[in-house]
Scaffold this motif. Structure first.
Motif: not given
Length: 157
Positions: A4-8, A14-24, A43-46
């Motif tokens: 994940i780029p530092e600026k984010i 989806g990013q949290l899932s990919a990075r942590s290995g936990a399913a959505v 837009g009601n996105q987490r």
């Protein structure tokens, strides 16, 4: 593991899932149980803060050793301002869990050691079965395969 780029500073689920290995679905479940938090976009996105990665790692590590989610939630609630657990936090909290884990290991060892006693038996007699009647208290006085809610009879003698 995707970087994940530092600026984010916030992650999508989806990013949290990919990075942590936990399913959505697991992340949504953790959130429903109060283990992690997110904010909602217009837009009601987490959106999760980057430090949620460490909280998820903490939860998953505790789960791997058999700590119930309710206990994990209580531990995380002890942290000031719901901050991310540090190495020192893990050491302190895991020390609290040590006796519970030791007891669980003891029960599992007892189960393993006596499992072969039941092969072919099928009775699971309360008189001597450590699987269906661990730490038998009444077995010293009574015999037979009966579960008694409370023994109110005087001892036989």
């Amino acid at each position: 593991m995707p970087q994940i780029p530092e600026k984010i500073h916030e992650l999508t689920v989806g990013q949290l899932s990919a990075r942590s290995g936990a399913a959505v679905s697991a992340l949504h479940f953790y959130e429903s149980k109060g283990l992690i938090t997110s904010r909602r976009t217009s837009g009601n996105q987490r959106r999760y803060s980057r430090d949620t990665l460490r909280r998820v790692a903490f939860v998953r590590a505790a789960q791997r050793v058999g700590i119930p989610l309710a206990t994990i939630r209580e531990a995380l609630a002890e942290l000031p301002e719901e901050r991310t657990p540090t190495r020192a936090d893990w050491a302190r909290l895991s020390e609290k869990w040590r006796s519970e884990l030791d007891e669980r290991i003891s029960r599992l060892n007892r189960l393993r050691d006596h499992l072969t006693d039941c092969i072919g038996c099928g009775c699971l007699s309360l008189e001597n079965c450590v699987l269906s009647n661990p730490d038998d208290i009444s077995g010293e006085r009574l015999t037979g395969s009966r579960l008694l809610a409370e023994d109110r009879r005087p001892p036989r003698g």
